[in-house]
Write an enzyme that holds these catalytic residues in place. Structure first.
Site, PDB file in Angstrom:
ATOM      1  N   GLU A 180       0.812  -1.217   0.000  1.00  0.00           N
ATOM      2  CA  GLU A 180       0.000   0.000   0.000  1.00  0.00           C
ATOM      3  C   GLU A 180       0.850   1.273   0.000  1.00  0.00           C
ATOM      4  O   GLU A 180       0.435   2.288  -0.576  1.00  0.00           O
ATOM      5  CB  GLU A 180      -0.948   0.007   1.205  1.00  0.00           C
ATOM      6  CG  GLU A 180      -2.062  -1.013   1.141  1.00  0.00           C
ATOM      7  CD  GLU A 180      -1.681  -2.375   1.727  1.00  0.00           C
ATOM      8  OE1 GLU A 180      -2.542  -3.278   1.775  1.00  0.00           O
ATOM      9  OE2 GLU A 180      -0.499  -2.525   2.142  1.00  0.00           O
ATOM     10  N   PHE A 214     -12.143  -7.189  13.560  1.00  0.00           N
ATOM     11  CA  PHE A 214     -10.991  -7.663  12.791  1.00  0.00           C
ATOM     12  C   PHE A 214     -10.611  -6.628  11.725  1.00  0.00           C
ATOM     13  O   PHE A 214     -11.451  -6.155  10.975  1.00  0.00           O
ATOM     14  CB  PHE A 214     -11.321  -9.002  12.123  1.00  0.00           C
ATOM     15  CG  PHE A 214     -10.218  -9.519  11.241  1.00  0.00           C
ATOM     16  CD1 PHE A 214      -9.006  -9.927  11.772  1.00  0.00           C
ATOM     17  CD2 PHE A 214     -10.386  -9.572   9.856  1.00  0.00           C
ATOM     18  CE1 PHE A 214      -7.990 -10.398  10.961  1.00  0.00           C
ATOM     19  CE2 PHE A 214      -9.383 -10.052   9.034  1.00  0.00           C
ATOM     20  CZ  PHE A 214      -8.175 -10.464   9.594  1.00  0.00           C
ATOM     21  N   GLN A 215      -9.353  -6.293  11.704  1.00  0.00           N
ATOM     22  CA  GLN A 215      -8.782  -5.317  10.763  1.00  0.00           C
ATOM     23  C   GLN A 215      -9.475  -3.954  10.846  1.00  0.00           C
ATOM     24  O   GLN A 215      -9.629  -3.255   9.851  1.00  0.00           O
ATOM     25  CB  GLN A 215      -8.802  -5.846   9.322  1.00  0.00           C
ATOM     26  CG  GLN A 215      -7.796  -6.968   9.106  1.00  0.00           C
ATOM     27  CD  GLN A 215      -7.535  -7.278   7.649  1.00  0.00           C
ATOM     28  OE1 GLN A 215      -8.394  -7.073   6.790  1.00  0.00           O
ATOM     29  NE2 GLN A 215      -6.361  -7.794   7.347  1.00  0.00           N
ATOM     30  N   LYS A 219     -17.908  -0.996   4.998  1.00  0.00           N
ATOM     31  CA  LYS A 219     -18.171  -2.090   4.058  1.00  0.00           C
ATOM     32  C   LYS A 219     -19.654  -2.216   3.734  1.00  0.00           C
ATOM     33  O   LYS A 219     -20.028  -2.460   2.575  1.00  0.00           O
ATOM     34  CB  LYS A 219     -17.633  -3.409   4.624  1.00  0.00           C
ATOM     35  CG  LYS A 219     -17.753  -4.583   3.647  1.00  0.00           C
ATOM     36  CD  LYS A 219     -17.076  -5.840   4.179  1.00  0.00           C
ATOM     37  CE  LYS A 219     -17.139  -6.967   3.155  1.00  0.00           C
ATOM     38  NZ  LYS A 219     -16.449  -8.188   3.658  1.00  0.00           N
ATOM     39  N   MET A 227      23.832   9.650   3.220  1.00  0.00           N
ATOM     40  CA  MET A 227      23.702  10.938   3.896  1.00  0.00           C
ATOM     41  C   MET A 227      23.933  10.799   5.398  1.00  0.00           C
ATOM     42  O   MET A 227      24.561  11.664   6.026  1.00  0.00           O
ATOM     43  CB  MET A 227      22.331  11.556   3.628  1.00  0.00           C
ATOM     44  CG  MET A 227      22.189  12.982   4.141  1.00  0.00           C
ATOM     45  SD  MET A 227      23.311  14.163   3.342  1.00  0.00           S
ATOM     46  CE  MET A 227      22.355  14.589   1.887  1.00  0.00           C
TER      47      MET A 227
END
Length: 620
Positions: A79, A141-142, A191, A510
């Site tokens: 993602e 969940f999630q 959802k 760096m």
């Protein structure tokens, strides 16, 4: 507005309808799912590409994509890659970038690219799935409160629980993302809202009563600014990314040539003014050119256009530009006076500001005798002396190995005209900013404000998807490359033949530079190979980037010999059916110069290791 005149077109969202009522709904209008409504809304606002990964909560939105949708979905491998690809797409095209993820970890993986887009004012809409409305707040969940998590790093966000609200929310999200000061907007959709039925209505009625960006500057402030410009003897135009966002590069060139003032372009403003123009002093800031850094310090007037007086530009703030009056023009009123008080504050779109300034400066000049060049003769003599005495440059390694600056410079010189360059973060980013010439807007993409390692590869992917006719090079370090290189698979499978230059010094360059300068060469956890420090070419390379590239469907090439450099770059440029990764083995001791150490004054700029420029009596 033409692309030749102003670069990538300024986004023009189709969602806003000026307060009109939505179209009437026939009595027998077909009912569709919220997910179908979402895809239709994306089509209506002009979105043509979505970068994302499906998952449980967002899955209903993926099904209608199979039904001849005009929206192309690019399946990424992470993602974070989706978010950076959307950013690269937006920066290269000027349109709103779109990414999509599921709930929980899918959404939280977008936080870094959201923060990145927020810092750099990139128009982006992130669409995330959320657990069903009845489960929100139950630790389902999630489940993650992505609206709460992302609130500090988005311009705005929405939580949608009703399928009827989806079209309006998408229209508003695109409008907010692309107008005023651009930025990322998150739309979190439950959802069951995606699964529920609705009747699609377009155009929706916008409900943003408190959102009224000011684009037209106040005439009095413009006249005051023009007066200061006409009276100044040591002016500098300090140009930031806002000029690019506004599509105002043509207007900037007119103002610069009208006034004869020197121009500096920030890291996010590169490409707003041609590098080859004789009035361009280069980039200011921590690793800016000596001429640009010192011009701001010695100026009696700074005209800041779409810039925010970032700490990497100002250095120690209370010692920055002590002789200068400040004209600060920005679309975001919150930026004006935030870091440096403005003598003339101007709120407005950079294109509108510049157009009005040109007219007002012309009026001032007609009322004042003499040419700007006459007034600025001593100033330009001083600037030219600094440019000639302290030019950008580098030393080639005594052992005959590749200098990283040499690699990047030759990539720029051999690249086709109009090539888009996306850089990671670190030494290679600064070298790419300095040693490639940028003559056009929207050809330099990087993570400026957040400094996100891993940005380059997915951003280059997004740029190539949005601008398939352009060549796209990602300039990356071996540290950055190992964070997001899996998106090469995405590029290979989606017909996006980007080129990737891995500037491989075997170290986190760096950070290592700072350890060299400020930590007595104690190189704690910055070596990326298994050889001894100081022997980057002798250690076993894990992974082997050539083999890794080949395993991901790309062409892999290695270059270690300066005599082979041009041939390797030309070979990479000639391959256009697959992505190409070139592993450039470079010397690890190269450093980025000039440099202003963090927390110090820009007066302490070092042209090279420990060498402070001598400006003579230039303070007078």
């Amino acid at each position: 507005m033409t692309e030749q005149a102003t670069g990538a077109p300024k986004p023009q969202p189709r969602a806003r309808n000026g307060g009109q009522q939505p179209t009437s709904v026939p009595a027998q209008a077909p009912r569709i799912t919220g997910a179908q409504s979402l895809i239709r809304a994306l089509e209506e606002v002009g979105a043509d590409t979505v970068f994302g990964i499906p998952g449980g909560a967002i899955l209903p939105a993926y099904d209608p994509m199979m039904d001849s949708s005009r929206v192309r979905h690019v399946l990424v491998r992470h993602e974070q890659g989706a978010g950076h690809a959307a950013t690269g797409y937006a920066q290269a095209t000027g349109r709103v970038g779109v990414c999509m993820a599921t709930s929980g970890p899918g959404a939280t993986n977008l936080v870094t690219p959201l923060a990145d887009a927020h810092m750099d004012s990139v128009p982006m809409v992130a669409i995330t799935g959320q657990v069903a409305a009845g489960s929100i707040g139950t630790d389902a969940f999630q489940e993650a409160d992505i609206c709460g998590i992302s609130m500090p790093v988005t311009k705005h966000n929405f939580l949608v629980k009703d399928p009827d609200e989806i079209p309006r929310t998408i229209a508003e999200a695109f409008h907010i993302a692309s107008t005023g000061r651009p930025g990322p907007v998150l739309v979190d959709i439950a959802k069951d809202a995606l699964q529920g039925e609705t009747v699609f209505q377009w155009p929706p009625t916008a409900e943003l009563p408190g959102y009224r960006p000011v684009t037209k500057p106040h005439g009095k402030q413009i006249r005051e600014a023009a007066k200061l410009i006409s009276e100044a003897r040591r002016p500098v135009l300090y140009v930031g990314g806002g000029v690019l966002k506004a599509g105002a590069t043509a207007e900037l060139k007119v103002l610069a040539e009208l006034t004869g003032a020197p121009v500096t372009t920030t890291l996010m403003g590169i490409g707003a003014f041609p590098d080859s123009h004789p009035q361009h002093l280069g980039m200011p800031g921590m690793h800016g050119t000596v001429a640009a850094v010192t011009a701001l310090q010695k100026a009696d007037l700074i005209v800041a256009l779409g810039a925010r007086f970032d700490d990497r530009v100002t250095g120690k703030l209370d010692s920055f530009a002590p002789y200068a009056k400040i004209v600060h023009a920005d679309i975001d009123p919150a930026e004006i006076g935030k870091n440096r008080a403005a003598d003339v504050p101007i709120v407005g779109d950079a294109r509108e500001v510049l157009a009005d300034l040109v007219v007002s400066v012309q009026t001032e000049q007609s009322e004042r005798p003499g040419e700007p060049g006459d007034r600025y003769a001593d100033w330009w003599a001083m600037l030219d002396r600094w440019r000639e005495t302290y030019p950008l440059g580098y030393d080639k390694p005594e052992d005959g190995s590749l200098a990283p600056q040499q690699v990047i410079q030759r990539i720029g010189e051999l690249a086709p005209e109009g090539t888009v360059f996306a850089a990671g973060v670190g030494q290679h980013q600064m070298w790419a900013a300095h040693f490639i010439d940028y003559e056009q807007p929207a050809t330099w993409l990087n993570s400026g404000g957040l400094g996100t390692m891993g940005y380059a590869v997915p951003a280059a992917l997004g740029a190539k998807v949005g601008m398939p006719e352009r060549a796209v090079w990602a300039i990356d370090g071996d540290g950055c490359f190992q964070m997001t290189n899996q998106e090469l698979v995405t590029a290979a499978l989606n017909g996006a033949p980007i080129k990737v230059a891995v500037i491989n010094n075997g170290a986190l360059g760096m950070v290592r530079q700072w350890q060299t300068l400020f930590y007595n060469q104690r190189y704690s956890n910055t070596v990326l190979h298994d050889g001894e420090q100081g022997e980057p070419n002798r250690g076993t390379r894990v992974p082997d980037f050539v083999k890794l590239a080949e395993a991901m469907g790309c062409v892999g090439i290695r270059c270690e010999d300066p005599d082979e450099l041009d041939a390797v770059i030309e070979k990479a440029n000639a391959i256009n059916d697959r992505p190409v990764v070139v592993d450039f083995i470079v010397h690890e001791d190269a450093m980025v110069w000039p440099m202003v150490a963090a927390g110090t004054s820009n007066d302490e700029v070092m042209a090279a290791r420990g060498v402070r420029p001598d400006f003579g009596d230039s303070d007078d």
